[in-house]
Design a protein around this motif. Structure first.
Motif, PDB file in Angstrom:
ATOM      1  N   GLU A 113       0.831  -1.208   0.000  1.00  0.00           N
ATOM      2  CA  GLU A 113       0.000   0.000   0.000  1.00  0.00           C
ATOM      3  C   GLU A 113       0.864   1.256   0.000  1.00  0.00           C
ATOM      4  N   VAL A 114       0.248   2.361  -0.436  1.00  0.00           N
ATOM      5  CA  VAL A 114       0.791   3.705  -0.234  1.00  0.00           C
ATOM      6  C   VAL A 114      -0.129   4.365   0.777  1.00  0.00           C
ATOM      7  N   ARG A 115       0.476   4.928   1.828  1.00  0.00           N
ATOM      8  CA  ARG A 115      -0.365   5.475   2.892  1.00  0.00           C
ATOM      9  C   ARG A 115       0.175   6.810   3.391  1.00  0.00           C
ATOM     10  N   ALA A 116      -0.739   7.741   3.627  1.00  0.00           N
ATOM     11  CA  ALA A 116      -0.392   9.033   4.220  1.00  0.00           C
ATOM     12  C   ALA A 116      -0.635   8.943   5.716  1.00  0.00           C
ATOM     13  N   TRP A 117       0.375   9.301   6.497  1.00  0.00           N
ATOM     14  CA  TRP A 117       0.275   9.271   7.951  1.00  0.00           C
ATOM     15  C   TRP A 117       0.269  10.693   8.485  1.00  0.00           C
ATOM     16  N   THR A 118      -0.623  10.975   9.397  1.00  0.00           N
ATOM     17  CA  THR A 118      -0.771  12.326   9.953  1.00  0.00           C
ATOM     18  C   THR A 118       0.051  12.467  11.226  1.00  0.00           C
ATOM     19  N   ILE A 119       0.892  13.491  11.264  1.00  0.00           N
ATOM     20  CA  ILE A 119       1.664  13.795  12.468  1.00  0.00           C
ATOM     21  C   ILE A 119       1.607  15.299  12.736  1.00  0.00           C
ATOM     22  N   VAL A 120       1.977  15.666  13.941  1.00  0.00           N
ATOM     23  CA  VAL A 120       2.040  17.076  14.315  1.00  0.00           C
ATOM     24  C   VAL A 120       3.376  17.652  13.856  1.00  0.00           C
ATOM     25  N   LYS A 121       3.340  18.861  13.320  1.00  0.00           N
ATOM     26  CA  LYS A 121       4.580  19.513  12.883  1.00  0.00           C
ATOM     27  C   LYS A 121       5.559  19.592  14.052  1.00  0.00           C
ATOM     28  N   GLY A 122       6.813  19.247  13.782  1.00  0.00           N
ATOM     29  CA  GLY A 122       7.829  19.290  14.823  1.00  0.00           C
ATOM     30  C   GLY A 122       8.092  17.955  15.487  1.00  0.00           C
ATOM     31  N   TRP A 123       7.290  16.937  15.167  1.00  0.00           N
ATOM     32  CA  TRP A 123       7.518  15.622  15.759  1.00  0.00           C
ATOM     33  C   TRP A 123       8.807  14.994  15.263  1.00  0.00           C
ATOM     34  N   LYS A 124       9.474  14.281  16.161  1.00  0.00           N
ATOM     35  CA  LYS A 124      10.707  13.584  15.810  1.00  0.00           C
ATOM     36  C   LYS A 124      10.397  12.165  15.331  1.00  0.00           C
ATOM     37  N   ALA A 125      11.429  11.507  14.798  1.00  0.00           N
ATOM     38  CA  ALA A 125      11.255  10.204  14.147  1.00  0.00           C
ATOM     39  C   ALA A 125      10.527   9.162  15.000  1.00  0.00           C
ATOM     40  N   PRO A 126      10.888   8.970  16.279  1.00  0.00           N
ATOM     41  CA  PRO A 126      10.170   7.949  17.047  1.00  0.00           C
ATOM     42  C   PRO A 126       8.676   8.238  17.192  1.00  0.00           C
ATOM     43  N   GLN A 127       8.316   9.529  17.368  1.00  0.00           N
ATOM     44  CA  GLN A 127       6.899   9.893  17.470  1.00  0.00           C
ATOM     45  C   GLN A 127       6.180   9.611  16.152  1.00  0.00           C
ATOM     46  N   ALA A 128       6.845   9.927  15.046  1.00  0.00           N
ATOM     47  CA  ALA A 128       6.256   9.668  13.722  1.00  0.00           C
ATOM     48  C   ALA A 128       6.044   8.173  13.527  1.00  0.00           C
ATOM     49  N   ALA A 129       7.014   7.381  13.980  1.00  0.00           N
ATOM     50  CA  ALA A 129       6.881   5.924  13.859  1.00  0.00           C
ATOM     51  C   ALA A 129       5.728   5.412  14.708  1.00  0.00           C
ATOM     52  N   GLY A 130       5.497   6.064  15.838  1.00  0.00           N
ATOM     53  CA  GLY A 130       4.471   5.615  16.766  1.00  0.00           C
ATOM     54  C   GLY A 130       3.051   5.683  16.237  1.00  0.00           C
ATOM     55  N   VAL A 131       2.796   6.518  15.216  1.00  0.00           N
ATOM     56  CA  VAL A 131       1.430   6.577  14.678  1.00  0.00           C
ATOM     57  C   VAL A 131       1.107   5.315  13.878  1.00  0.00           C
ATOM     58  N   ILE A 132       2.133   4.594  13.436  1.00  0.00           N
ATOM     59  CA  ILE A 132       1.904   3.315  12.754  1.00  0.00           C
ATOM     60  C   ILE A 132       1.620   2.240  13.798  1.00  0.00           C
ATOM     61  N   HIS A 133       2.478   2.183  14.828  1.00  0.00           N
ATOM     62  CA  HIS A 133       2.280   1.234  15.919  1.00  0.00           C
ATOM     63  C   HIS A 133       3.159   1.668  17.084  1.00  0.00           C
ATOM     64  N   THR A 134       2.649   1.523  18.288  1.00  0.00           N
ATOM     65  CA  THR A 134       3.437   1.927  19.456  1.00  0.00           C
ATOM     66  C   THR A 134       4.748   1.154  19.556  1.00  0.00           C
ATOM     67  N   ASP A 135       4.775  -0.077  19.039  1.00  0.00           N
ATOM     68  CA  ASP A 135       6.015  -0.862  19.054  1.00  0.00           C
ATOM     69  C   ASP A 135       7.111  -0.181  18.243  1.00  0.00           C
ATOM     70  N   PHE A 136       6.702   0.500  17.170  1.00  0.00           N
ATOM     71  CA  PHE A 136       7.672   1.197  16.316  1.00  0.00           C
ATOM     72  C   PHE A 136       8.358   2.317  17.091  1.00  0.00           C
ATOM     73  N   GLU A 137       7.587   2.982  17.952  1.00  0.00           N
ATOM     74  CA  GLU A 137       8.157   4.078  18.737  1.00  0.00           C
ATOM     75  C   GLU A 137       9.033   3.542  19.871  1.00  0.00           C
ATOM     76  N   HIS A 138       8.542   2.557  20.582  1.00  0.00           N
ATOM     77  CA  HIS A 138       9.277   2.032  21.737  1.00  0.00           C
ATOM     78  C   HIS A 138      10.571   1.339  21.331  1.00  0.00           C
TER      79      HIS A 138
END
Length: 366
Positions: A292-317
């Motif tokens: 798939e191609v997917r657009a993920w919504t994040i807040v401006k200024g978020w760092k990489a782990p936070q951005a990863a966390g919108v996919i799954h919390t495991d990605f952030e942790h």
């Protein structure tokens, strides 16, 4: 994230909600308070980049970003004291993240205006006044509760009281909280107050069908534009809710032809959705693969782990690295392979701040 659609009765709120959500969920009638309980709809954010990424990834599945719109009952003067559906209105607006205020910028003898005439700036001021009055009451109540703690030396209470005592005279002047000068620390603290006028505002100028092609020449739109520049930290978008309501049942091709006959390429809904998304301080990054191609919504200024966390919390942790390429580089080179060969893919760590349009793959520990 939720954007609340507000305005006086009979300005086109429910018609606009139906247009945004491509539905007929909200009753649109020529009498005040035809909306009582708020209607809620999920709206996809238009993004031409998705089609390009779909071609590169060679997938049939595309999932766009989305935001939630809430159609809230019309407000009248005296709402802060419970007039009309005032208490219900204020409770509903407290639950949203931003405010989309619809202002009537068209004359129509068949559509009743509850204040007797069309004057968008007056309408804006009516709503602003009611929200300011509600905030003043909330601030006064909070001051009473905070003073005792502050006198005891509680540092958080001292800081809170100082901000509240700065807000009170500002609101007393009829000014909204979102235009008060405040430090970054004060802005963070203010969020805990849940003030109605601290929410970001976008004005939707609802124009007649014949005015859409040259909406900026509409004298009502010009008044809103001037008011926004001088009184609000806000933006405005001209739109014709009537035209949009007529497009709901048309195919994409039919809708485009209809708009072209009117001399426009877009009725304004796409601009309005994008502006609402931006108003909420949001941006998009992408994942793109065969699945798939997917657009993920994040807040401006978020760092990489936070951005990863919108996919799954495991990605952030378990975040290790983010493999990132900009949309511009990927689209201009035409393939992942070409982008890698050109050295445009980067490995970014925990401190990398994601940018709008980044295309990413995350490495993480399970």
């Amino acid at each position: 994230m939720k954007a609340g659609i507000v305005g006086l009765p009979n300005v086109g709120k429910s018609t606009l909600f139906n247009a945004l959500t491509r539905s007929r969920k909200a009753e649109a009638a020529n009498y005040p308070f035809c909306t009582i309980d708020p209607n809620v709809g999920i709206v996809t954010v238009p993004d031409e980049r998705l089609a390009v990424l779909q071609g590169i990834a060679k997938t049939n599945v595309v999932i766009p970003a989305a935001i939630e719109f809430v159609d809230i009952a019309g407000l009248v003067a005296g709402a802060s004291k419970g007039e009309g559906l005032g208490n219900k209105f204020l409770a509903n607006i407290r639950e949203v993240d931003s405010v989309l205020q619809v202002v009537r910028c068209f004359e129509d003898a068949d559509v009743v205006h509850n204040m007797g005439s069309v004057d968008p700036v007056r309408d804006i001021e009516v709503i602003s006044t009611e929200l300011v009055l509600a905030d003043l009451e909330a601030v006064a109540s909070r001051i009473d509760k905070t003073q005792k703690k502050a006198k005891s030396g509680d540092k958080e209470a001292v800081a809170e009281l100082a901000l509240l005592e700065k807000l009170q005279p500002h609101l007393n002047e009829g000014k909204t909280a979102n235009v008060m000068e405040a430090s970054d620390e004060e802005k963070v603290l203010m969020k805990h107050f849940q003030l109605l006028t601290a929410k970001p505002v976008l004005f939707a100028c609802n124009v007649a069908e014949d005015d859409l092609a040259d909406a900026e020449a509409n004298p009502f739109v010009q008044k809103v534009a001037e008011f926004v520049r001088t009184h609000h930290d806000a933006a405005y978008v001209p739109i014709s809710a009537k035209i949009e309501s007529e497009l709901i049942d048309l195919s994409t091709e039919e809708a485009l032809e209809f708009l072209q006959d009117l001399g426009v390429s877009d009725s304004g809904v796409s601009s309005l959705i994008r502006a609402s998304y931006d108003l909420l301080g949001l941006q998009t990054y992408f994942t793109a693969g065969e699945k798939e191609v997917r657009a993920w919504t994040i807040v401006k200024g978020w760092k990489a782990p936070q951005a990863a966390g919108v996919i799954h919390t495991d990605f952030e942790h378990g975040f290790i690295k983010a493999e990132v390429v900009s949309y511009e580089d990927l689209s201009s080179l035409g393939s992942v392979h070409a982008a890698r060969d050109a050295g445009k893919y980067r490995l970014e760590g925990k401190d990398y701040v994601f940018k709008d349009g980044d295309v990413a793959v995350f490495r993480f520990n399970n």
